[in-house]
Design an enzyme around this catalytic site. Sequence first.
Site, PDB file in Angstrom:
ATOM      1  N   CYS A 163       0.753  -1.256  -0.323  1.00 27.97           N
ATOM      2  CA  CYS A 163       0.160   0.045   0.048  1.00 27.97           C
ATOM      3  C   CYS A 163       0.807   1.169  -0.247  1.00 27.97           C
ATOM      4  O   CYS A 163       2.113   1.408   0.832  1.00 27.97           O
ATOM      5  CB  CYS A 163      -0.438  -0.576   1.488  1.00 27.97           C
ATOM      6  SG  CYS A 163      -2.414   1.051   0.963  1.00 27.97           S
TER       7      CYS A 163
ATOM      8  N   ASP B 196       0.302   4.266   1.637  1.00 29.60           N
ATOM      9  CA  ASP B 196       0.327   4.488   2.932  1.00 29.60           C
ATOM     10  C   ASP B 196       2.247   4.890   3.581  1.00 29.60           C
ATOM     11  O   ASP B 196       2.750   4.204   3.223  1.00 29.60           O
ATOM     12  CB  ASP B 196       0.070   3.682   4.359  1.00 29.60           C
ATOM     13  CG  ASP B 196      -0.943   3.921   5.185  1.00 29.60           C
ATOM     14  OD1 ASP B 196      -0.013   4.268   6.099  1.00 29.60           O
ATOM     15  OD2 ASP B 196      -2.119   4.057   5.674  1.00 29.60           O
TER      16      ASP B 196
ATOM     17  N   ARG C 136       2.816   5.549   6.649  1.00 27.13           N
ATOM     18  CA  ARG C 136       3.270   4.856   7.437  1.00 27.13           C
ATOM     19  C   ARG C 136       4.285   3.660   7.054  1.00 27.13           C
ATOM     20  O   ARG C 136       4.301   2.752   8.258  1.00 27.13           O
ATOM     21  CB  ARG C 136       2.192   4.444   8.801  1.00 27.13           C
ATOM     22  CG  ARG C 136       1.767   5.940   9.285  1.00 27.13           C
ATOM     23  CD  ARG C 136      -0.085   5.261   9.953  1.00 27.13           C
ATOM     24  NE  ARG C 136      -0.521   5.320   8.576  1.00 27.13           N
ATOM     25  CZ  ARG C 136      -2.290   4.367   8.998  1.00 27.13           C
ATOM     26  NH1 ARG C 136      -1.922   5.158  10.648  1.00 27.13           N
ATOM     27  NH2 ARG C 136      -2.697   4.109   8.204  1.00 27.13           N
TER      28      ARG C 136
ATOM     29  N   HIS D 121      -1.953  -3.643   5.463  1.00 26.45           N
ATOM     30  CA  HIS D 121      -1.758  -3.265   6.591  1.00 26.45           C
ATOM     31  C   HIS D 121      -2.930  -3.304   7.654  1.00 26.45           C
ATOM     32  O   HIS D 121      -3.931  -2.512   6.727  1.00 26.45           O
ATOM     33  CB  HIS D 121      -0.938  -2.097   6.397  1.00 26.45           C
ATOM     34  CG  HIS D 121      -1.346  -1.100   5.887  1.00 26.45           C
ATOM     35  ND1 HIS D 121      -1.743   0.304   6.642  1.00 26.45           N
ATOM     36  CD2 HIS D 121      -1.698  -0.843   4.288  1.00 26.45           C
ATOM     37  CE1 HIS D 121      -2.454   1.155   6.176  1.00 26.45           C
ATOM     38  NE2 HIS D 121      -2.224   0.728   4.704  1.00 26.45           N
TER      39      HIS D 121
ATOM     40  N   CYS E 295      -6.200   0.125   7.175  1.00 23.90           N
ATOM     41  CA  CYS E 295      -5.818   0.412   5.937  1.00 23.90           C
ATOM     42  C   CYS E 295      -7.208   1.393   4.989  1.00 23.90           C
ATOM     43  O   CYS E 295      -8.124   1.201   5.741  1.00 23.90           O
ATOM     44  CB  CYS E 295      -5.178  -0.814   4.928  1.00 23.90           C
ATOM     45  SG  CYS E 295      -5.098  -0.190   2.738  1.00 23.90           S
TER      46      CYS E 295
HETATM   47 ZN   LIG Z   1      -3.374   0.905   2.956  1.00 19.49          ZN
END
Ligand SMILES: [Zn+2]
Length: 213
Positions: free
Chosen positions: A42, A44, A46, A98, A101
């Site tokens: 992803c 993302d 983080r 994750h 998400c």
């Molecule tokens: Zn995600």
Amino acid sequence: MHEVTQLMLHNRAWAAEQLVEDPDFFSRHVADQKPVFLWIGCSDSRVAPDQFTQALPGGLFIHRNIANLVQPEDGNLMAVIDFAIGVLMIDRIVVCGHYGCGGIKAALAGTPTTGPLGEWLGHARDVYRDHEDEVNAQPDEDSRTNRLVECNVRDQLLHVAGTAPVKAAWAAGRDLQLHGWVYDIRDGLLKSLLDIDRNTVLAGVGAPQRVLV
Ligand SMILES: [Zn+2]
């Protein structure tokens, strides 16, 4: 502007540190790359795979998109898979979701549905539709999100298994292995959901065991 300057300064410090520890660090990378893994994860911020696996530059060939989706009509990712298997000769592919998400949360909420983001998330809404009973049986929103995260990794890994380069590699007898993982933002740990290799009966791949409790 301060943030931009900070990034550039951190980059200079990092490059200098690498040379102190290993004077050949950059010159070794100039000629070629030989990564061991194709990582599909992803976007993302983080979830930074090189950092939490301590992979060095050259170790991971990475593709990231919102909600780590694998779609045959996504020419970008299909080219990545084609190149990874056919040219880089990678035999390990990871699809990693994750905890928490945002793309998966949006798919659960059913919005947005329009614009590029809404259209993209339609692929995640498809996963929700296919696993709706199981996801809705979870007791709260976090549990529903995380169960859908897990089901999504399973479905996307099966999509990888269905791509032409993967099928061709297996037909040629290559030991190409696919791994479905999730990254838990709460403790920084990777957890394994399922593995697929050339002997796996794809029609028999069921829902993965719950690991994001
Ligand atoms: Zn995600």
